[in-house]
Design an enzyme around this catalytic site. Structure first.
Site, short mmCIF file in Angstrom:
data_model
loop_
_atom_site.label_atom_id
_atom_site.label_comp_id
_atom_site.label_asym_id
_atom_site.label_seq_id
_atom_site.Cartn_x
_atom_site.Cartn_y
_atom_site.Cartn_z
N LYS A 26 0.84 -1.21 0.00
CA LYS A 26 0.00 0.00 0.00
C LYS A 26 0.87 1.26 0.00
O LYS A 26 0.66 2.18 -0.79
CB LYS A 26 -0.93 0.01 1.23
CG LYS A 26 -1.83 -1.22 1.33
CD LYS A 26 -2.75 -1.17 2.54
CE LYS A 26 -2.05 -1.20 3.88
NZ LYS A 26 -1.30 -2.45 4.15
N ARG A 101 -9.72 0.49 8.80
CA ARG A 101 -9.30 -0.86 9.16
C ARG A 101 -10.38 -1.61 9.93
O ARG A 101 -10.19 -2.78 10.25
CB ARG A 101 -8.05 -0.78 10.05
CG ARG A 101 -6.72 -1.09 9.35
CD ARG A 101 -5.63 -0.82 10.36
NE ARG A 101 -4.38 -1.49 10.16
CZ ARG A 101 -3.31 -0.92 9.61
NH1 ARG A 101 -3.37 0.29 9.11
NH2 ARG A 101 -2.18 -1.58 9.56
N ARG A 140 11.55 -5.09 5.02
CA ARG A 140 11.26 -3.68 4.69
C ARG A 140 12.20 -2.72 5.42
O ARG A 140 12.50 -2.87 6.59
CB ARG A 140 9.82 -3.38 5.09
CG ARG A 140 9.49 -1.89 5.15
CD ARG A 140 8.01 -1.64 5.14
NE ARG A 140 7.29 -2.20 6.26
CZ ARG A 140 5.96 -2.28 6.33
NH1 ARG A 140 5.22 -1.85 5.33
NH2 ARG A 140 5.38 -2.80 7.37
N ARG A 174 11.30 -0.48 10.99
CA ARG A 174 10.29 -0.29 12.01
C ARG A 174 10.40 -1.34 13.11
O ARG A 174 10.64 -2.51 12.81
CB ARG A 174 8.90 -0.37 11.37
CG ARG A 174 8.50 0.92 10.68
CD ARG A 174 7.30 0.77 9.82
NE ARG A 174 6.17 0.09 10.44
CZ ARG A 174 5.02 -0.15 9.82
NH1 ARG A 174 4.86 0.24 8.57
NH2 ARG A 174 4.04 -0.76 10.43
N ARG A 185 -0.44 -8.73 13.39
CA ARG A 185 -1.07 -7.73 12.51
C ARG A 185 -1.90 -8.40 11.42
O ARG A 185 -2.94 -7.90 11.02
CB ARG A 185 0.02 -6.82 11.93
CG ARG A 185 0.55 -5.85 12.99
CD ARG A 185 1.97 -5.40 12.73
NE ARG A 185 2.14 -4.63 11.54
CZ ARG A 185 3.32 -4.42 10.94
NH1 ARG A 185 4.43 -4.96 11.44
NH2 ARG A 185 3.39 -3.68 9.87
P1 ADP Z 1 2.25 -1.88 3.23
O1 ADP Z 1 2.26 -0.37 3.17
O2 ADP Z 1 1.04 -2.47 2.54
O3 ADP Z 1 2.43 -2.43 4.61
P2 ADP Z 1 4.80 -1.64 1.81
O4 ADP Z 1 4.43 -0.82 0.63
O5 ADP Z 1 5.56 -0.96 2.89
O6 ADP Z 1 3.48 -2.40 2.39
O7 ADP Z 1 5.61 -2.90 1.27
C1 ADP Z 1 6.16 -3.86 2.18
C2 ADP Z 1 7.53 -4.29 1.69
O8 ADP Z 1 7.38 -5.06 0.50
C3 ADP Z 1 8.47 -3.12 1.35
O9 ADP Z 1 9.77 -3.48 1.74
C4 ADP Z 1 8.34 -3.00 -0.18
O10 ADP Z 1 9.55 -2.51 -0.77
C5 ADP Z 1 8.05 -4.43 -0.60
N1 ADP Z 1 7.11 -4.53 -1.71
C6 ADP Z 1 6.06 -3.70 -2.00
N2 ADP Z 1 5.39 -4.14 -3.10
C7 ADP Z 1 6.04 -5.27 -3.51
C8 ADP Z 1 5.83 -6.19 -4.60
N3 ADP Z 1 4.83 -6.04 -5.47
N4 ADP Z 1 6.68 -7.24 -4.70
C9 ADP Z 1 7.70 -7.41 -3.81
N5 ADP Z 1 7.95 -6.58 -2.78
C10 ADP Z 1 7.13 -5.52 -2.63
P1 AMP Z 2 0.81 0.43 9.26
O1 AMP Z 2 1.87 1.51 9.14
O2 AMP Z 2 -0.39 0.69 8.42
O3 AMP Z 2 1.39 -0.94 9.08
O4 AMP Z 2 0.28 0.51 10.77
C1 AMP Z 2 1.14 0.29 11.87
C2 AMP Z 2 0.32 0.11 13.13
O5 AMP Z 2 -0.40 1.35 13.41
C3 AMP Z 2 -0.77 -0.95 13.07
O6 AMP Z 2 -0.27 -2.24 13.36
C4 AMP Z 2 -1.76 -0.44 14.12
O7 AMP Z 2 -1.30 -0.72 15.43
C5 AMP Z 2 -1.70 1.07 13.93
N1 AMP Z 2 -2.69 1.55 12.94
C6 AMP Z 2 -2.43 2.13 11.73
N2 AMP Z 2 -3.56 2.47 11.12
C7 AMP Z 2 -4.57 2.09 11.93
C8 AMP Z 2 -6.00 2.13 11.84
N3 AMP Z 2 -6.60 2.65 10.75
N4 AMP Z 2 -6.71 1.65 12.88
C9 AMP Z 2 -6.12 1.14 13.96
N5 AMP Z 2 -4.78 1.04 14.11
C10 AMP Z 2 -4.01 1.51 13.11
#
Ligand code: ADP
Ligand code: AMP
Length: 226
Positions: A26, A101, A140, A174, A185
């Site tokens: 995302k 969410r 990541r 992170r 999660r």
């Molecule tokens: P989200 O925001 O949904 O938690 P991220 O965009 O941070 O996910 O992506 C999670 C990890 O996977 C990052 O390290 C990113 O570089 C990698 N990633 C994102 N999209 C892809 C993909 N299509 N294929 C492989 N790795 C990906």
């Molecule tokens: P994310 O960066 O989206 O992976 O979110 C990291 C953490 O933030 C999650 O595991 C939750 O603990 C909290 N969080 C982020 N967005 C939300 C949401 N919309 N509702 C509740 N918790 C959230």
């Protein structure tokens, strides 16, 4: 570049939700759309991490829940989204990343959009295999300077140790991106967030993309969907 590929010329307001589990991509796709179309990424995770770092009341309440991989209360999350939409309502559009969410958040989003005179154009469901998400999230890291996202295997900087976007060399991981917390999660995602797919399908706004493909292919699928 022809008109079809020059998406920077796109000026229509678009507000969309990127829906998917942690690691679905995302944030990666939101940043690409932000660059291409000038849209604003509204990541509740990023805003909550900023609140934790700043030591605000919301941040203090959220910290332990986030470390455990649970969901922060709807009340806290909706309040930060409300503040952000007040700033963004006249802008070119918002990409909701990690929000809503829960069913209650989806309901609140409808009310917030009406309050700020905005509408929801599309909900993109990013479909992935859970098993692959642990590897995605564990690998990541992001540039501390500009926030560009990377991955140990799938997306490394062109020059080792140097951010492609800003030239910075301070990278961060992170605290909650470990295998144990990712599993918590993912559980929270399936219990509280996945039901939103059916909810948005019923509104006719849901588009589905295969987010197991390479980053560029997923971007192309999202472009086509919206
Ligand atoms: P989200 O925001 O949904 O938690 P991220 O965009 O941070 O996910 O992506 C999670 C990890 O996977 C990052 O390290 C990113 O570089 C990698 N990633 C994102 N999209 C892809 C993909 N299509 N294929 C492989 N790795 C990906
Ligand atoms: P994310 O960066 O989206 O992976 O979110 C990291 C953490 O933030 C999650 O595991 C939750 O603990 C909290 N969080 C982020 N967005 C939300 C949401 N919309 N509702 C509740 N918790 C959230």
């Amino acid at each position: 570049m022809d008109a079809q590929t020059d998406t920077r010329s796109e000026t229509r307001t678009v507000n969309l939700i990127l829906l998917g589990p942690p690691g679905a991509g995302k944030g990666t796709q939101a940043r690409i759309l932000m660059e291409e179309r000038g849209l604003t990424q509204l990541s509740t995770g990023d805003m909550l991490r900023a609140a934790v770092a700043a030591g605000t009341d919301a941040g203090k309440a959220a910290k332990a829940v986030m470390e455990a991989g649970g969901l922060v209360s709807d009340e806290i999350v909706v309040a930060i989204v409300d503040d952000k939409l007040a700033e963004e309502k006249s802008g070119p559009g918002v990409i909701f990343d990690g929000f809503p969410r829960t069913a209650a958040q989806a309901e609140s989003l409808d009310a917030l959009l009406a309050k700020h005179g905005m509408q929801l154009d599309a909900v993109v469901s990013m479909e992935v295999d859970d098993d692959a998400m642990v590897g995605r999230v564990s690998g990541r890291y992001t540039c501390g300077g500009c926030g560009e996202g990377y991955h140990d295997a799938a997306k490394v900087p062109r020059t080792e140790g140097v951010c492609d976007k800003c030239g910075g060399s301070d990278f961060k991981r992170r605290a909650d991106d470990n295998a144990e917390t990712v599993r918590a999660r993912l559980e929270a995602y399936h219990a509280d967030t996945a039901p939103l797919i059916a909810h948005y399908a019923a509104t006719g706004k849901l588009k589905t993309v295969d987010a197991m493909k390479d980053i560029d292919d997923v971007t192309a699928a999202i472009r086509a969907a919206i």
